[in-house]
Design a protein around this motif. Sequence first.
Motif: not given
Length: 172
Positions: A96-123
């Motif tokens: 998924v390539e996100v245009d810079g005009a709408v892209a959040p800060q990388i740490n904010r995107m990572e936090t949302s992905l870890r919370h909503d997508v990939a939050n179980r049994s992380v290694f």
Amino acid sequence: MSCARTGQNALPALSTSGRYDNAPILADFVRRACIDTSADPRHTTQIIEETGWKPRQTQQGKEEGELNMWQLPHVQLVRAQTPISAREADVWTCDVEVDGAVAPQINRMETSLRHDVANRSVFDSQPGDWHWKPSIFTEGHITVERHRGNSDSLSIFIEYADLKPLKALLGK
């Protein structure tokens, strides 16, 4: 794998003025377009259309290893037509390539992905790159980084593997 989730509500439009608030919306999109479609690829087009973002398919893969591509407002989605066999698993890839005009800060995107997508049994976790295990028969790997050609845009790459049952059970 479980069945794909269809019949979901449309996603809000991405904002050019509230980029911070785009992170959970994009995380939901990634879950739908990359993870849910891997559960049942027959529903890929339906799941992507249900985002409400008026997708336009720009490339249709037909053979193993070929890519499907969609252009959506501020987002480009590139998904494998079929999984590839690797290390005794069927692996789906999605970018998924996100245009810079709408892209959040990388740490904010990572936090949302870890919370909503990939939050179980992380290694094997490090900033912008981690693995997770949604079930005994599946494993995911996600990377989030600034796009090389444009420092404001984001690239979110996912590998989602269906492990062969014997490998998953015996660790072979």
